[in-house]
Write a protein that holds these residues in place. Structure first.
Motif, mmCIF file in Angstrom:
data_model
loop_
_atom_site.group_PDB
_atom_site.id
_atom_site.type_symbol
_atom_site.label_atom_id
_atom_site.label_comp_id
_atom_site.label_asym_id
_atom_site.label_seq_id
_atom_site.Cartn_x
_atom_site.Cartn_y
_atom_site.Cartn_z
ATOM 1 N N MET A 17 0.834 -1.194 0.000
ATOM 2 C CA MET A 17 0.000 0.000 0.000
ATOM 3 C C MET A 17 0.876 1.255 0.000
ATOM 4 O O MET A 17 2.060 1.191 0.339
ATOM 5 N N PRO A 18 0.323 2.402 -0.376
ATOM 6 C CA PRO A 18 1.105 3.645 -0.374
ATOM 7 C C PRO A 18 1.696 3.941 0.999
ATOM 8 O O PRO A 18 1.040 3.772 2.028
ATOM 9 N N ALA A 19 2.950 4.383 0.995
ATOM 10 C CA ALA A 19 3.632 4.697 2.253
ATOM 11 C C ALA A 19 3.022 5.955 2.883
ATOM 12 O O ALA A 19 2.582 6.862 2.179
ATOM 13 N N TYR A 20 3.026 5.994 4.204
ATOM 14 C CA TYR A 20 2.491 7.135 4.950
ATOM 15 C C TYR A 20 3.499 7.528 6.030
ATOM 16 O O TYR A 20 3.215 7.426 7.217
ATOM 17 N N PRO A 21 4.680 8.016 5.632
ATOM 18 C CA PRO A 21 5.719 8.333 6.622
ATOM 19 C C PRO A 21 5.374 9.501 7.536
ATOM 20 O O PRO A 21 5.978 9.647 8.600
ATOM 21 N N SER A 22 4.436 10.346 7.136
ATOM 22 C CA SER A 22 4.081 11.514 7.955
ATOM 23 C C SER A 22 2.983 11.220 8.968
ATOM 24 O O SER A 22 2.484 12.136 9.623
ATOM 25 N N ARG A 23 2.600 9.954 9.112
ATOM 26 C CA ARG A 23 1.491 9.593 9.999
ATOM 27 C C ARG A 23 1.685 10.127 11.423
ATOM 28 O O ARG A 23 0.773 10.747 11.998
ATOM 29 N N ALA A 24 2.870 9.921 11.998
ATOM 30 C CA ALA A 24 3.084 10.328 13.392
ATOM 31 C C ALA A 24 2.964 11.834 13.549
ATOM 32 O O ALA A 24 2.351 12.323 14.514
ATOM 33 N N GLU A 25 3.533 12.600 12.605
ATOM 34 C CA GLU A 25 3.472 14.061 12.698
ATOM 35 C C GLU A 25 2.042 14.558 12.534
ATOM 36 O O GLU A 25 1.613 15.473 13.241
ATOM 37 N N VAL A 26 1.287 13.968 11.628
ATOM 38 C CA VAL A 26 -0.113 14.364 11.433
ATOM 39 C C VAL A 26 -0.937 14.006 12.666
ATOM 40 O O VAL A 26 -1.773 14.788 13.124
ATOM 41 N N GLN A 27 -0.698 12.828 13.216
ATOM 42 C CA GLN A 27 -1.471 12.402 14.383
ATOM 43 C C GLN A 27 -1.209 13.291 15.589
ATOM 44 O O GLN A 27 -2.088 13.463 16.437
ATOM 45 N N ARG A 28 -0.019 13.876 15.675
ATOM 46 C CA ARG A 28 0.237 14.817 16.767
ATOM 47 C C ARG A 28 -0.684 16.021 16.664
ATOM 48 O O ARG A 28 -1.115 16.573 17.681
ATOM 49 N N ARG A 29 -1.005 16.433 15.463
ATOM 50 C CA ARG A 29 -1.943 17.537 15.290
ATOM 51 C C ARG A 29 -3.365 17.099 15.622
ATOM 52 O O ARG A 29 -4.146 17.868 16.179
ATOM 53 N N VAL A 30 -3.703 15.871 15.288
ATOM 54 C CA VAL A 30 -5.043 15.356 15.576
ATOM 55 C C VAL A 30 -5.280 15.273 17.069
ATOM 56 O O VAL A 30 -6.386 15.502 17.550
ATOM 57 N N ARG A 31 -4.242 14.975 17.840
ATOM 58 C CA ARG A 31 -4.411 14.759 19.283
ATOM 59 C C ARG A 31 -4.577 16.048 20.062
ATOM 60 O O ARG A 31 -4.942 16.023 21.226
ATOM 61 N N VAL A 32 -4.268 17.206 19.454
ATOM 62 C CA VAL A 32 -4.377 18.461 20.181
ATOM 63 C C VAL A 32 -5.851 18.861 20.270
ATOM 64 O O VAL A 32 -6.488 19.097 19.254
ATOM 65 N N PRO A 33 -6.436 18.937 21.473
ATOM 66 C CA PRO A 33 -7.868 19.228 21.592
ATOM 67 C C PRO A 33 -8.273 20.538 20.922
ATOM 68 O O PRO A 33 -9.333 20.642 20.337
#
Length: 295
Positions: A17-33
């Motif tokens: 499947m397509p690589a998603y190397p930025s997942r962790a950085e994007v998820q840090r933005r998602v976790r900010v209330p």
């Protein structure tokens, strides 16, 4: 001592499947209330969206235009309106799968940098409650993903990109934009993931762009090659070829800057990011536009 080797054929295949190397950085933005509620404090803007949330006491730093004067008079203290980012807005990702996306940057094809950005925007957009869709194209439209805010949209986007085959033809922006405009009539944020080659921008992308900018907000996103920047900044020249390479790199950067300027003059927002930063910078741009109420 005896050894024996044999080869066995096992039916089946392994899906990459397509690589998603930025997942962790994007998820840090998602976790900010605050990003989920307002979409502004973890990024570099003030404001607060377009949808009314509640009244609260004035705090130093609040904009005077947000003061609710009737409530202020009634309570005899400054009261401001707090807004939140509007939900259920449309985002359409236009993924260029043509010739200009076949070149590599940092050892990775440009189209794979773009796929990483697609997955980042789908993840944060659906989490923010917006409807995110995708249209992949080259000389023709290859796949269409209907906008939705379903949690399963990230998997659908990965599947649609997995099914894409490389195409080395010229990209038909006019065809893609016509198909998108006919299919998605609601006002949307269009994100065109392509490359900023001056000739392609001038001859193909700019003539087709008004079809979208007349009614929609358009972002053009690309990844730039840091090797070209390094060549342009080169110091001493040991060989004549070093000077030629530097001159060519300086010319390429000037052409790219002209392409960016023309796109901005045509009404598009341009994100030109370093390798590994395209997804994150594009997500930040989306959040900024959403928080400022431009969607």
């Amino acid at each position: 001592m005896v050894s024996r080797q044999t080869t066995r054929v096992v039916p089946g295949g392994l899906r990459v499947m397509p690589a998603y190397p930025s997942r962790a950085e994007v998820q840090r933005r998602v976790r900010v209330p605050r990003v989920l509620e307002v979409g502004l404090r973890s990024i570099r803007v003030g404001g607060g969206g377009t949808e009314f949330d509640r009244l609260r006491d004035y705090r130093p730093g609040d904009e005077f235009r947000l003061i609710d004067w009737p409530a202020t008079v009634r309570s005899q203290r400054p009261i401001v309106k707090q807004h939140r980012a509007e939900r259920n807005q449309n985002i359409v990702l236009l993924l260029d799968n043509g010739r200009v996306m076949a070149g590599t940057v940092g050892g990775v094809p440009r189209v794979e940098h773009a796929m990483d950005a697609v997955l980042g925007v789908v993840q944060i957009g659906t989490r923010m409650g917006d409807r995110v869709g995708m249209l992949a194209f080259d000389r023709q439209v290859r796949s269409i993903l209907v906008p939705t805010n379903s949690k399963s949209q990230l998997g659908r986007a990965a599947e649609a990109m997995y099914l894409l085959d490389p195409d080395y033809s010229e990209s038909a922006y006019q065809v893609a934009f016509e198909a998108a405009s006919a299919r998605f009539r609601r006002r949307s944020l269009y994100v065109v993931l392509t490359d900023l080659v001056e000739a392609v921008v001038e001859q193909a992308l700019l003539p087709a762009l008004p079809m979208l900018t007349r009614r929609h907000l358009v972002v053009v996103a690309a990844v730039r090659d840091p090797a070209v920047t390094a060549w342009a900044d080169g110091g001493s020249h040991e060989w004549a070829s070093d000077a030629y390479r530097q001159a060519a790199a300086v010319g390429a950067l000037n052409q790219r800057a002209r392409a960016v300027a023309r796109l901005r003059a045509a009404g598009a927002v341009v994100v030109d990011a370093e390798p590994g930063r395209l997804a994150v910078d594009l997500v930040d741009t989306y959040l900024e536009l959403k928080a400022s109420g431009r969607l």
